[in-house]
Scaffold this active site. Sequence first.
Site, PDB file in Angstrom:
ATOM      1  NE  ARG A 197       7.388  -1.330   4.784  1.00 44.84           N
ATOM      2  CZ  ARG A 197       5.806  -1.317   4.289  1.00 44.84           C
ATOM      3  NH1 ARG A 197       5.716  -2.214   4.162  1.00 44.84           N
ATOM      4  NH2 ARG A 197       5.631  -0.047   5.313  1.00 44.84           N
TER       5      ARG A 197
ATOM      6  CE  LYS B  23       7.148  -0.946  10.432  1.00 50.23           C
ATOM      7  NZ  LYS B  23       8.079  -0.034   9.189  1.00 50.23           N
TER       8      LYS B  23
ATOM      9  CG  HIS C  15      14.142   0.713   4.215  1.00 42.86           C
ATOM     10  ND1 HIS C  15      12.682  -0.311   4.485  1.00 42.86           N
ATOM     11  CD2 HIS C  15      13.190   2.142   5.080  1.00 42.86           C
ATOM     12  CE1 HIS C  15      11.853  -0.231   4.962  1.00 42.86           C
ATOM     13  NE2 HIS C  15      12.266   1.218   4.753  1.00 42.86           N
TER      14      HIS C  15
ATOM     15  NE  ARG D 175       9.147   0.688   2.644  1.00 38.60           N
ATOM     16  CZ  ARG D 175       8.498   1.036   1.896  1.00 38.60           C
ATOM     17  NH1 ARG D 175       7.368  -0.027   0.686  1.00 38.60           N
ATOM     18  NH2 ARG D 175       6.301   1.308   2.174  1.00 38.60           N
TER      19      ARG D 175
ATOM     20  CG  HIS E  44       3.675   4.289   3.488  1.00 37.65           C
ATOM     21  ND1 HIS E  44       4.803   6.045   2.982  1.00 37.65           N
ATOM     22  CD2 HIS E  44       4.770   3.864   3.544  1.00 37.65           C
ATOM     23  CE1 HIS E  44       5.329   5.115   3.038  1.00 37.65           C
ATOM     24  NE2 HIS E  44       5.916   4.456   4.153  1.00 37.65           N
TER      25      HIS E  44
ATOM     26  CE1 TYR F 196      10.754   7.574   1.172  1.00 37.22           C
ATOM     27  CE2 TYR F 196       8.920   7.650   1.830  1.00 37.22           C
ATOM     28  CZ  TYR F 196       9.658   6.767   1.244  1.00 37.22           C
ATOM     29  OH  TYR F 196       9.988   5.707   2.202  1.00 37.22           O
TER      30      TYR F 196
END
Length: 381
Positions: A154, A182, A255, A258, A281, A290
């Site tokens: 990120r 995050k 983003h 990413r 994640h 994805y």
Amino acid sequence: MKPSKPTLDEILEAHIQTLALTLRRDTVTNYRCVAHRFLGYLHAAFPRVRRLAQLRRDPHLLGWFRWMCHQDPPLCNKTRADYLLGLRRLLDDLAANGHCFQPNLIRREDFPPRPQYLPRPLPPLDDQLLRDELRRTDDLPANALLLTRATGIRIGECIDLALDCLRQLGPDQWALHVPLGKLHTERLVPVDADGRRIIDRILALRALAPPARLAKSAGMLLPRCGGHYALYQTLLWALADAAKRAGCSCPVTPHRLRHTFASEMLRLGVSLPALMQLLGHKDIRMTLRYVQVTQQDLQREFHTARQHAARPHQVPVLSVPNCTASADPSGIRQAIAATRHLLEMYRRAIAHEKTRRRLQRLDQRLLKVALQLDHIVTPEK
């Protein structure tokens, strides 16, 4: 004299200050924004409601829901859901701390449906043009953006990278140490030769930065003249300018770099659990988004193939086995096998069902000839 009870404003502010002791600054800011929005509506529509115990689902909370739906410009479903979630968290905490008020002020059915969110990777041509332009620019912001594209981290994680973020794990095994970000997780992201070259270039450019800027960035990979947000804005502007110069066909955000990295990893065969670790994640459902992007790729290739339906793919003609010219059992067997092979290929190319059955019967006769040949040869041995 009996002390007055704290107002709803005071109760919420006191609890938010308590949350500030353990939560990140951005999270606390979001809670304070939610409280400010709700209290602003409440003071305007129901000025007499000053105590927590006075709150009612109808009309106070339901009125706030309707008020959010009629804003101009309108609030999207995600924003309204975030407001409801933040206020419900504050109310649940107050109830757990012993404050008395009407329960179930915010229910599950109050949340608007969230729009389906799909990652948006850059088109391959835009991705290549942007990376070429960033390499030509070759300054600190450009190389920081190249690093986010090469590792999938990120943009906030890139800003917070430490000076010693590159770690050697073994012979020809390097990884980028990504700090708490995050989702309050840290991880090691594998880095190839191109990623190591980008980091080396950042270190070389960092050494040329003014001493005042380096003094404010002790221990950080990316030097800064202000705080975290100032460097974030610098990277945003640098990316927008590079995308404009490169002639990208769509808007580019950090983003999306990413998303492009993640989609590329899937196309290269990286498994979902591995991609989940690469992206940091916590939930596999975040990574599964994805897969829907690669499903779009599958749909595109399928419809492209359908466009060529007028030119169907011809069945390749297999070569006939080499047959010897010797008149012995071995040569006869090879000749029969080759004939059966040609009959079968001819049968597959014919659409007339009756003819196909006749050819199949001929094949069975040849098989019987081969079996009779075996019976003839066996007694001779």
